[in-house]
Write a protein that holds these residues in place. Structure first.
Motif, PDB file in Angstrom:
ATOM      1  N   ALA A   1      56.856  42.431  31.955  1.00 37.92           N
ATOM      2  CA  ALA A   1      55.278  42.124  32.013  1.00 37.92           C
ATOM      3  C   ALA A   1      54.885  41.871  30.734  1.00 37.92           C
ATOM      4  CB  ALA A   1      54.739  43.596  32.347  1.00 37.92           C
ATOM      5  N   SER A   2      53.342  41.543  31.092  1.00 37.13           N
ATOM      6  CA  SER A   2      52.536  41.227  29.751  1.00 37.13           C
ATOM      7  C   SER A   2      51.050  41.747  29.856  1.00 37.13           C
ATOM      8  CB  SER A   2      52.623  39.818  29.475  1.00 37.13           C
ATOM      9  OG  SER A   2      51.794  38.919  30.678  1.00 37.13           O
ATOM     10  N   ASN A   3      50.419  41.694  28.741  1.00 38.48           N
ATOM     11  CA  ASN A   3      48.891  41.999  28.655  1.00 38.48           C
ATOM     12  C   ASN A   3      48.317  41.094  27.932  1.00 38.48           C
ATOM     13  OD1 ASN A   3      49.786  42.646  26.135  1.00 38.48           O
ATOM     14  ND2 ASN A   3      48.856  44.472  25.942  1.00 38.48           N
ATOM     15  N   ASP A   4      48.834  39.863  27.987  1.00 36.30           N
ATOM     16  CA  ASP A   4      47.925  38.554  27.079  1.00 36.30           C
ATOM     17  C   ASP A   4      46.898  38.017  27.809  1.00 36.30           C
ATOM     18  OD1 ASP A   4      49.227  37.169  29.074  1.00 36.30           O
ATOM     19  OD2 ASP A   4      50.898  36.410  27.640  1.00 36.30           O
ATOM     20  N   GLY A   5      46.727  38.220  29.187  1.00 34.12           N
ATOM     21  CA  GLY A   5      45.757  37.661  29.922  1.00 34.12           C
ATOM     22  C   GLY A   5      45.591  36.235  30.151  1.00 34.12           C
ATOM     23  N   ASN A   6      46.802  35.439  29.512  1.00 31.90           N
ATOM     24  CA  ASN A   6      46.752  34.066  29.503  1.00 31.90           C
ATOM     25  C   ASN A   6      46.996  33.633  31.031  1.00 31.90           C
ATOM     26  OD1 ASN A   6      47.091  31.071  29.380  1.00 31.90           O
ATOM     27  ND2 ASN A   6      47.518  31.381  27.066  1.00 31.90           N
ATOM     28  N   SER A   7      46.233  32.474  31.777  1.00 32.15           N
ATOM     29  CA  SER A   7      46.434  32.236  32.959  1.00 32.15           C
ATOM     30  C   SER A   7      47.447  31.179  33.045  1.00 32.15           C
ATOM     31  CB  SER A   7      45.470  31.928  33.719  1.00 32.15           C
ATOM     32  OG  SER A   7      44.676  30.867  33.031  1.00 32.15           O
ATOM     33  N   ILE A   8      48.037  30.250  32.254  1.00 31.58           N
ATOM     34  CA  ILE A   8      48.965  29.211  32.216  1.00 31.58           C
ATOM     35  C   ILE A   8      50.467  29.845  32.033  1.00 31.58           C
ATOM     36  CG2 ILE A   8      49.816  26.966  31.409  1.00 31.58           C
ATOM     37  CD1 ILE A   8      46.848  26.759  30.392  1.00 31.58           C
ATOM     38  N   ILE A   9      50.971  29.418  33.367  1.00 32.67           N
ATOM     39  CA  ILE A   9      52.320  30.005  33.464  1.00 32.67           C
ATOM     40  C   ILE A   9      53.284  28.645  33.939  1.00 32.67           C
ATOM     41  CG2 ILE A   9      53.907  31.272  35.046  1.00 32.67           C
ATOM     42  CD1 ILE A   9      51.875  32.884  33.447  1.00 32.67           C
TER      43      ILE A   9
ATOM     44  N   ASP B   1      48.079  46.095  36.728  1.00 36.86           N
ATOM     45  CA  ASP B   1      48.280  47.432  36.762  1.00 36.86           C
ATOM     46  C   ASP B   1      46.889  48.205  36.403  1.00 36.86           C
ATOM     47  OD1 ASP B   1      50.366  49.305  36.721  1.00 36.86           O
ATOM     48  OD2 ASP B   1      51.379  48.720  34.794  1.00 36.86           O
ATOM     49  N   VAL B   2      46.302  48.414  37.292  1.00 38.50           N
ATOM     50  CA  VAL B   2      45.015  48.940  37.258  1.00 38.50           C
ATOM     51  C   VAL B   2      44.941  49.989  38.502  1.00 38.50           C
ATOM     52  CG1 VAL B   2      43.585  47.670  35.885  1.00 38.50           C
ATOM     53  CG2 VAL B   2      43.899  47.252  38.166  1.00 38.50           C
ATOM     54  N   GLY B   3      43.802  51.009  38.473  1.00 41.65           N
ATOM     55  CA  GLY B   3      43.648  51.891  39.716  1.00 41.65           C
ATOM     56  C   GLY B   3      44.519  51.803  40.804  1.00 41.65           C
TER      57      GLY B   3
ATOM     58  N   ILE C   1      51.706  26.090  36.183  1.00 40.96           N
ATOM     59  CA  ILE C   1      50.634  26.627  37.276  1.00 40.96           C
ATOM     60  C   ILE C   1      49.521  27.503  36.314  1.00 40.96           C
ATOM     61  CG2 ILE C   1      50.285  28.389  39.094  1.00 40.96           C
ATOM     62  CD1 ILE C   1      53.320  27.679  39.797  1.00 40.96           C
ATOM     63  N   ASN C   2      48.466  27.140  36.528  1.00 42.02           N
ATOM     64  CA  ASN C   2      47.281  27.979  36.358  1.00 42.02           C
ATOM     65  C   ASN C   2      46.808  29.038  37.223  1.00 42.02           C
ATOM     66  OD1 ASN C   2      45.384  28.673  34.298  1.00 42.02           O
ATOM     67  ND2 ASN C   2      44.123  27.036  34.747  1.00 42.02           N
ATOM     68  N   LEU C   3      47.144  30.359  36.973  1.00 43.13           N
ATOM     69  CA  LEU C   3      46.616  31.343  37.846  1.00 43.13           C
ATOM     70  C   LEU C   3      45.350  31.835  37.447  1.00 43.13           C
ATOM     71  CD1 LEU C   3      50.169  33.341  37.658  1.00 43.13           C
ATOM     72  CD2 LEU C   3      49.416  32.181  39.566  1.00 43.13           C
ATOM     73  N   TYR C   4      44.665  32.300  38.414  1.00 43.78           N
ATOM     74  CA  TYR C   4      43.462  32.994  38.135  1.00 43.78           C
ATOM     75  C   TYR C   4      43.491  34.316  37.761  1.00 43.78           C
ATOM     76  CZ  TYR C   4      39.004  35.363  39.020  1.00 43.78           C
ATOM     77  OH  TYR C   4      37.951  35.954  38.863  1.00 43.78           O
ATOM     78  N   THR C   5      42.782  34.442  36.305  1.00 47.21           N
ATOM     79  CA  THR C   5      42.733  35.745  35.861  1.00 47.21           C
ATOM     80  C   THR C   5      41.367  36.435  35.724  1.00 47.21           C
ATOM     81  OG1 THR C   5      44.761  34.845  34.051  1.00 47.21           O
ATOM     82  CG2 THR C   5      43.479  36.912  33.552  1.00 47.21           C
ATOM     83  N   PRO C   6      41.309  37.467  36.369  1.00 48.36           N
ATOM     84  CA  PRO C   6      39.776  38.021  36.484  1.00 48.36           C
ATOM     85  C   PRO C   6      39.254  38.325  35.125  1.00 48.36           C
ATOM     86  CG  PRO C   6      41.435  39.288  37.825  1.00 48.36           C
ATOM     87  CD  PRO C   6      42.301  38.339  37.079  1.00 48.36           C
ATOM     88  N   GLU C   7      37.975  38.320  35.035  1.00 54.97           N
ATOM     89  CA  GLU C   7      37.247  38.670  33.577  1.00 54.97           C
ATOM     90  C   GLU C   7      37.734  39.970  33.024  1.00 54.97           C
ATOM     91  OE1 GLU C   7      35.146  37.499  30.428  1.00 54.97           O
ATOM     92  OE2 GLU C   7      35.463  36.377  32.391  1.00 54.97           O
ATOM     93  N   GLU C   8      37.774  40.824  33.868  1.00 55.46           N
ATOM     94  CA  GLU C   8      37.982  42.197  33.299  1.00 55.46           C
ATOM     95  C   GLU C   8      39.648  42.362  32.534  1.00 55.46           C
ATOM     96  OE1 GLU C   8      38.657  42.699  37.955  1.00 55.46           O
ATOM     97  OE2 GLU C   8      37.155  41.928  36.659  1.00 55.46           O
ATOM     98  N   VAL C   9      40.327  41.536  33.426  1.00 58.41           N
ATOM     99  CA  VAL C   9      41.703  41.487  32.624  1.00 58.41           C
ATOM    100  C   VAL C   9      41.781  40.876  31.218  1.00 58.41           C
ATOM    101  CG1 VAL C   9      44.142  40.485  32.905  1.00 58.41           C
ATOM    102  CG2 VAL C   9      42.707  41.497  34.745  1.00 58.41           C
ATOM    103  N   LEU C  10      40.836  39.678  31.082  1.00 65.60           N
ATOM    104  CA  LEU C  10      40.775  39.075  29.962  1.00 65.60           C
ATOM    105  C   LEU C  10      40.207  39.806  28.802  1.00 65.60           C
ATOM    106  CD1 LEU C  10      39.455  35.594  31.361  1.00 65.60           C
ATOM    107  CD2 LEU C  10      41.682  36.147  30.631  1.00 65.60           C
ATOM    108  N   ILE C  11      39.311  40.723  28.901  1.00 64.91           N
ATOM    109  CA  ILE C  11      38.544  41.353  28.117  1.00 64.91           C
ATOM    110  C   ILE C  11      39.189  42.780  27.794  1.00 64.91           C
ATOM    111  CG2 ILE C  11      36.238  40.274  28.433  1.00 64.91           C
ATOM    112  CD1 ILE C  11      35.239  42.719  29.992  1.00 64.91           C
ATOM    113  N   ASN C  12      40.155  43.123  28.583  1.00 68.09           N
ATOM    114  CA  ASN C  12      40.722  44.480  28.394  1.00 68.09           C
ATOM    115  C   ASN C  12      42.382  44.483  28.096  1.00 68.09           C
ATOM    116  OD1 ASN C  12      41.584  47.085  28.502  1.00 68.09           O
ATOM    117  ND2 ASN C  12      40.592  47.803  30.609  1.00 68.09           N
TER     118      ASN C  12
ATOM    119  N   THR D   1      44.612  46.194  27.520  1.00 70.03           N
ATOM    120  CA  THR D   1      45.316  47.234  28.006  1.00 70.03           C
ATOM    121  C   THR D   1      46.037  46.993  29.539  1.00 70.03           C
ATOM    122  OG1 THR D   1      43.690  48.787  28.723  1.00 70.03           O
ATOM    123  CG2 THR D   1      44.388  49.006  26.381  1.00 70.03           C
ATOM    124  N   ILE D   2      45.577  46.339  30.097  1.00 69.99           N
ATOM    125  CA  ILE D   2      45.683  45.989  31.615  1.00 69.99           C
ATOM    126  C   ILE D   2      46.989  45.197  31.551  1.00 69.99           C
ATOM    127  CG2 ILE D   2      45.105  44.717  33.751  1.00 69.99           C
ATOM    128  CD1 ILE D   2      42.317  45.706  33.175  1.00 69.99           C
TER     129      ILE D   2
END
Length: 168
Positions: free
Chosen positions: A28-36, A59-61, A80-91, A93-94
């Motif tokens: 798993a990762s917590n880097d938030g980068n959307s390019i795979i 890994d949230v609620g 593949i450029n996956l969509y990453t929600p804003e809250e994942v980019l700024i947090n 720990t997700i």
């Protein structure tokens, strides 16, 4: 970690997708980068009668799933450029878990029981990029495939895969 024309890639693992059942990659990762980058392994492409779906589980609620992206087996790396929600980019720990499954192509679904060639995929996430900002913005939310992964120095990106939006 490997480095190439696009930047530094972090290995997420190799798995063998199963029909209609999500299989999680080991890292798993917590880097938030959307390019795979996804690469097909260990199969004869002429005998494959399935395609894959790739998604991210956050890994949230209540475990939120990203829209999945369809991809087709290819021994050449696909970007593949996956969509990453804003809250994942700024947090930071997700934690994000990547999952894959396979589905029979439409024509084969009508026939009944068929034998699909077993195949695996390797997944890497782009940690730091050498791609210019205009290339990255052109890929925003759009699945693509790099078609000249060789050493020519030129980057040719072809929009491929169909985006599918589902949750689950």
């Amino acid at each position: 970690m490997t480095t190439d024309y696009a930047g530094e890639w972090i290995y997420k693992g190799t798995v063998t997708p199963r029909f209609d059942q999500w299989t999680e990659f080991p890292f798993a990762s917590n880097d938030g980068n959307s390019i795979i980058r996804i690469t097909g392994l260990g199969a004869n492409p002429d005998k494959i009668i399935s395609y894959g779906h790739l998604r991210v589980v956050y890994d949230v609620g209540n475990l939120n799933y990203s829209p999945w992206r369809r991809f087709y087996f290819s021994e050449s790396p696909q970007i593949i450029n996956l969509y990453t929600p804003e809250e994942v980019l700024i947090n930071p720990t997700i934690i994000r878990h990547f999952q894959v499954k396979k589905t029979l192509k439409r024509a084969w679904r009508r026939i009944g029981t068929v034998q699909d060639e077993a195949w695996a995929v390797s997944l890497e996430g782009l940690a730091q990029t050498n791609l210019p900002a205009d290339v990255l913005s052109a890929l925003d939310g759009i699945p693509a495939r790099v078609i000249n992964a060789g050493g020519s120095g030129n980057i040719v990106i072809v929009l491929t895969a169909t985006e599918e939006n589902t949750n689950g």
